[in-house]
Scaffold this motif. Sequence first.
Motif, PDB file in Angstrom:
ATOM      1  N   GLY A  85       0.611  -1.224   0.141  1.00  0.00           N
ATOM      2  CA  GLY A  85       0.265  -0.105  -0.094  1.00  0.00           C
ATOM      3  C   GLY A  85       0.959   1.311  -0.071  1.00  0.00           C
ATOM      4  N   GLN A  86       2.089   1.362  -0.527  1.00  0.00           N
ATOM      5  CA  GLN A  86       2.786   2.611  -0.598  1.00  0.00           C
ATOM      6  C   GLN A  86       2.796   2.970  -1.826  1.00  0.00           C
ATOM      7  OE1 GLN A  86       6.706   1.070   0.382  1.00  0.00           O
ATOM      8  NE2 GLN A  86       6.393   0.639   2.475  1.00  0.00           N
ATOM      9  N   LEU A  87       1.391   3.294  -2.261  1.00  0.00           N
ATOM     10  CA  LEU A  87       1.294   3.981  -3.361  1.00  0.00           C
ATOM     11  C   LEU A  87       1.714   5.254  -3.373  1.00  0.00           C
ATOM     12  CD1 LEU A  87      -0.155   3.536  -6.411  1.00  0.00           C
ATOM     13  CD2 LEU A  87      -2.126   4.568  -5.427  1.00  0.00           C
ATOM     14  N   ALA A  88       1.786   6.160  -2.432  1.00  0.00           N
ATOM     15  CA  ALA A  88       2.409   7.630  -2.177  1.00  0.00           C
ATOM     16  C   ALA A  88       3.908   7.380  -2.673  1.00  0.00           C
ATOM     17  CB  ALA A  88       2.132   7.730  -0.718  1.00  0.00           C
ATOM     18  N   TYR A  89       4.736   6.278  -2.449  1.00  0.00           N
ATOM     19  CA  TYR A  89       5.929   6.120  -2.942  1.00  0.00           C
ATOM     20  C   TYR A  89       6.125   6.027  -4.099  1.00  0.00           C
ATOM     21  CZ  TYR A  89      10.732   4.394  -3.336  1.00  0.00           C
ATOM     22  OH  TYR A  89      11.968   4.167  -3.611  1.00  0.00           O
ATOM     23  N   ALA A  90       5.215   5.425  -4.875  1.00  0.00           N
ATOM     24  CA  ALA A  90       5.144   5.289  -6.333  1.00  0.00           C
ATOM     25  C   ALA A  90       5.063   6.697  -7.057  1.00  0.00           C
ATOM     26  CB  ALA A  90       4.097   4.203  -6.960  1.00  0.00           C
ATOM     27  N   THR A  91       3.803   7.444  -6.526  1.00  0.00           N
ATOM     28  CA  THR A  91       3.641   8.552  -7.015  1.00  0.00           C
ATOM     29  C   THR A  91       5.047   9.552  -6.838  1.00  0.00           C
ATOM     30  OG1 THR A  91       1.473   8.321  -6.151  1.00  0.00           O
ATOM     31  CG2 THR A  91       2.108  10.525  -6.657  1.00  0.00           C
ATOM     32  N   GLN A  92       5.763   9.420  -5.712  1.00  0.00           N
ATOM     33  CA  GLN A  92       6.779  10.115  -5.720  1.00  0.00           C
ATOM     34  C   GLN A  92       7.576   9.873  -6.783  1.00  0.00           C
ATOM     35  OE1 GLN A  92       8.009   9.458  -1.591  1.00  0.00           O
ATOM     36  NE2 GLN A  92       6.518  10.971  -0.649  1.00  0.00           N
ATOM     37  N   GLU A  93       7.880   8.560  -6.783  1.00  0.00           N
ATOM     38  CA  GLU A  93       9.210   8.105  -7.943  1.00  0.00           C
ATOM     39  C   GLU A  93       8.659   8.797  -9.158  1.00  0.00           C
ATOM     40  OE1 GLU A  93      11.621   6.186  -7.672  1.00  0.00           O
ATOM     41  OE2 GLU A  93      11.473   6.723  -5.605  1.00  0.00           O
ATOM     42  N   ILE A  94       7.276   8.737  -9.650  1.00  0.00           N
ATOM     43  CA  ILE A  94       6.825   9.335 -10.954  1.00  0.00           C
ATOM     44  C   ILE A  94       7.076  10.976 -10.788  1.00  0.00           C
ATOM     45  CG2 ILE A  94       4.756   9.652 -12.284  1.00  0.00           C
ATOM     46  CD1 ILE A  94       3.756   6.978 -11.414  1.00  0.00           C
ATOM     47  N   PHE A  95       6.790  11.469  -9.983  1.00  0.00           N
ATOM     48  CA  PHE A  95       7.143  12.855  -9.842  1.00  0.00           C
ATOM     49  C   PHE A  95       8.370  13.296 -10.049  1.00  0.00           C
ATOM     50  CE2 PHE A  95       8.042  16.830  -7.240  1.00  0.00           C
ATOM     51  CZ  PHE A  95       7.277  17.665  -8.007  1.00  0.00           C
ATOM     52  N   PHE A  96       9.201  12.445  -9.261  1.00  0.00           N
ATOM     53  CA  PHE A  96      10.833  12.813  -9.318  1.00  0.00           C
ATOM     54  C   PHE A  96      11.333  12.552 -10.760  1.00  0.00           C
ATOM     55  CE2 PHE A  96      15.183  10.942  -9.390  1.00  0.00           C
ATOM     56  CZ  PHE A  96      16.062  11.873  -8.565  1.00  0.00           C
ATOM     57  N   TYR A  97      10.712  11.673 -11.422  1.00  0.00           N
ATOM     58  CA  TYR A  97      11.349  11.204 -12.707  1.00  0.00           C
ATOM     59  C   TYR A  97      10.851  12.344 -13.696  1.00  0.00           C
ATOM     60  CZ  TYR A  97      13.614   7.083 -11.267  1.00  0.00           C
ATOM     61  OH  TYR A  97      14.324   6.149 -10.644  1.00  0.00           O
ATOM     62  N   ALA A  98       9.635  12.935 -13.597  1.00  0.00           N
ATOM     63  CA  ALA A  98       8.808  13.827 -14.466  1.00  0.00           C
ATOM     64  C   ALA A  98       9.614  15.010 -14.232  1.00  0.00           C
ATOM     65  CB  ALA A  98       7.497  13.745 -14.173  1.00  0.00           C
ATOM     66  N   SER A  99       9.857  15.470 -13.052  1.00  0.00           N
ATOM     67  CA  SER A  99      10.414  17.022 -12.751  1.00  0.00           C
ATOM     68  C   SER A  99      11.718  16.906 -13.184  1.00  0.00           C
ATOM     69  CB  SER A  99      10.340  16.972 -11.433  1.00  0.00           C
ATOM     70  OG  SER A  99      10.918  16.077 -10.368  1.00  0.00           O
ATOM     71  N   GLY A 100      12.466  15.635 -13.249  1.00  0.00           N
ATOM     72  CA  GLY A 100      13.914  15.888 -13.638  1.00  0.00           C
ATOM     73  C   GLY A 100      14.015  15.757 -15.118  1.00  0.00           C
ATOM     74  N   VAL A 101      13.086  15.158 -15.764  1.00  0.00           N
ATOM     75  CA  VAL A 101      12.982  15.271 -17.197  1.00  0.00           C
ATOM     76  C   VAL A 101      12.645  16.704 -17.574  1.00  0.00           C
ATOM     77  CG1 VAL A 101      11.830  14.584 -19.229  1.00  0.00           C
ATOM     78  CG2 VAL A 101      12.641  12.836 -17.589  1.00  0.00           C
ATOM     79  N   GLY A 102      11.917  17.339 -16.758  1.00  0.00           N
ATOM     80  CA  GLY A 102      11.416  18.739 -17.163  1.00  0.00           C
ATOM     81  C   GLY A 102      12.583  19.522 -16.981  1.00  0.00           C
ATOM     82  N   THR A 103      13.198  19.765 -16.160  1.00  0.00           N
ATOM     83  CA  THR A 103      14.368  20.336 -15.555  1.00  0.00           C
ATOM     84  C   THR A 103      15.431  20.270 -16.841  1.00  0.00           C
ATOM     85  OG1 THR A 103      13.919  20.149 -13.309  1.00  0.00           O
ATOM     86  CG2 THR A 103      16.214  20.797 -14.011  1.00  0.00           C
ATOM     87  N   LEU A 104      15.536  19.050 -17.206  1.00  0.00           N
ATOM     88  CA  LEU A 104      16.621  18.868 -18.357  1.00  0.00           C
ATOM     89  C   LEU A 104      16.000  19.542 -19.682  1.00  0.00           C
ATOM     90  CD1 LEU A 104      17.841  15.327 -17.712  1.00  0.00           C
ATOM     91  CD2 LEU A 104      19.123  17.321 -17.266  1.00  0.00           C
TER      92      LEU A 104
END
Length: 59
Positions: free
Chosen positions: A34-53
């Motif tokens: 039930g750690q869906l919040a962790y999965a959401t954080q992972e998606i946000f981390f990768y998406a924000s990193g790609v956006g920054t690049l």
Amino acid sequence: MKCFALVTLQLLCVFLIKMIVDHYRPWHEILDYGQLAYATQEIFFYASGVGTLICIAAA
């Protein structure tokens, strides 16, 4: 330009380390407990990193 290149290199290194660490953490354990919040954080981390690049490349 040199500063942007160094920032981009640093971001790529962080992404590589993060991807290696995440590769060894099984996703089924994350989703089963039930750690869906962790999965959401992972998606946000990768998406924000790609956006920054993308923003750095566009500058």
